[in-house]
Enzyme design. Structure first.
Site, PDB file in Angstrom:
ATOM      1  N   SER A 138       0.852  -1.182   0.000  1.00 28.13           N
ATOM      2  CA  SER A 138       0.000   0.000   0.000  1.00 28.13           C
ATOM      3  C   SER A 138       0.888   1.233   0.000  1.00 28.13           C
ATOM      4  O   SER A 138       2.065   1.162   0.359  1.00 28.13           O
ATOM      5  CB  SER A 138      -0.894  -0.005   1.251  1.00 28.13           C
ATOM      6  OG  SER A 138      -1.505   1.258   1.453  1.00 28.13           O
ATOM      7  N   TYR A 151      -1.680  -1.184  10.532  1.00 23.68           N
ATOM      8  CA  TYR A 151      -1.704  -1.534   9.107  1.00 23.68           C
ATOM      9  C   TYR A 151      -0.477  -0.967   8.394  1.00 23.68           C
ATOM     10  O   TYR A 151       0.182  -1.661   7.610  1.00 23.68           O
ATOM     11  CB  TYR A 151      -2.986  -0.991   8.472  1.00 23.68           C
ATOM     12  CG  TYR A 151      -3.100  -1.246   6.994  1.00 23.68           C
ATOM     13  CD1 TYR A 151      -3.448  -2.506   6.506  1.00 23.68           C
ATOM     14  CD2 TYR A 151      -2.874  -0.219   6.073  1.00 23.68           C
ATOM     15  CE1 TYR A 151      -3.555  -2.744   5.140  1.00 23.68           C
ATOM     16  CE2 TYR A 151      -2.980  -0.447   4.707  1.00 23.68           C
ATOM     17  CZ  TYR A 151      -3.321  -1.708   4.250  1.00 23.68           C
ATOM     18  OH  TYR A 151      -3.426  -1.938   2.898  1.00 23.68           O
TER      19      TYR A 151
END
Length: 256
Positions: A138, A151
């Site tokens: 990401s 995350y």
């Protein structure tokens, strides 16, 4: 340019999102086998995938990324079925900061275990012919994310693992190249319950900004990722955002 003809592809991930769109698009190539590995099979989606190209053998193998023994057993079964792996795509992506173990286990630890257990079937000094491992990370693996710190930590780990495994010495010995994809905000299940999955309760304004921001579609992100894969650049990282593909050039801060 990477030649997909006759390749065995292993996909570790769900039946939705960018990773699944990559599988849908890769089924249009002249590959040999497509192996899907996930906790639960989606029979309807498997049928839909197979219908794209009946000449490709599509198989499913149940695998729980939170269970190292299960990963080992599943990877051995897939290896026996395929003989060797040419491409491995790690696309499991979970945003659940309040559950640290699951967030780290699914996104990072499980991915590492799966990759290392797949390596014998890719490593040209063992049972493989060389190949490619693609890890979906990401943009939050490149930059901080105060609203989703756990995350972001996992995504930073994915990039660190990918860059380390993409070292030229490892590639020269194994013939296995590593690449990482860093998509920006993308429409999908992960974006549906952001407020319930934050690290802290002080994140309201950050979540509001994310909810109102423009997002790309999984299909367009998948198309760009396949383009990046076909460039065959070992150790590379790519930002995939709004139909654009940009290679990340990391800064070296320390060296032996």
């Amino acid at each position: 340019m990477f030649d997909w003809t006759g390749k065995n592809v292993v996909y570790v991930g769900s039946f939705s999102g960018i990773g699944w769109q990559m599988m849908m698009q890769l089924m249009q190539q002249d590959i040999k086998m497509m192996g899907i590995m996930h906790r639960m099979e989606n029979v309807e989606m498997m049928k839909k995938l197979q219908a794209i190209n009946p000449s490709v053998k599509v198989v499913f193998m149940q695998m729980n990324l939170m269970d190292k023994k299960c990963i080992d057993q599943a990877m051995k079964k897939m290896g026996q079925m395929m003989g060797h792996f040419d491409v491995m795509i790690n696309a499991e992506n979970v945003l659940l900061d309040k559950d640290v173990e699951t967030t780290m286990g699914m996104n990072l630890t499980g991915m590492i275990h799966a990759t290392m257990m797949a390596m014998p079937y890719m490593d040209k000094t063992q049972m493989g012919l060389g190949g490619m491992v693609v890890n979906l990370a990401s943009v939050y693996g490149l930059e901080p994310s105060p609203a989703f710190a756990v995350y972001a930590g996992a995504m930073h780990g994915v990039l660190g693992f990918t860059r380390s495994m993409g070292d030229k010495m490892i590639y020269q010995k194994t013939g296995v190249m590593f690449m990482a994809m860093c998509p920006g905000l993308t429409t999908g299940e992960m974006m549906m319950n952001l407020r319930d999955n934050v690290t802290w309760h002080h994140s309201e304004s950050m979540v509001e900004a994310m909810e109102s921001a423009k997002r790309q579609m999984p299909e367009e992100a998948a198309t760009q990722m396949i383009k990046a894969m076909e460039m065959m650049k070992n150790g590379s990282m790519w930002i995939v955002n709004m139909g654009q593909l940009k290679e990340v050039m990391p800064t070296m801060h320390w060296q032996m």
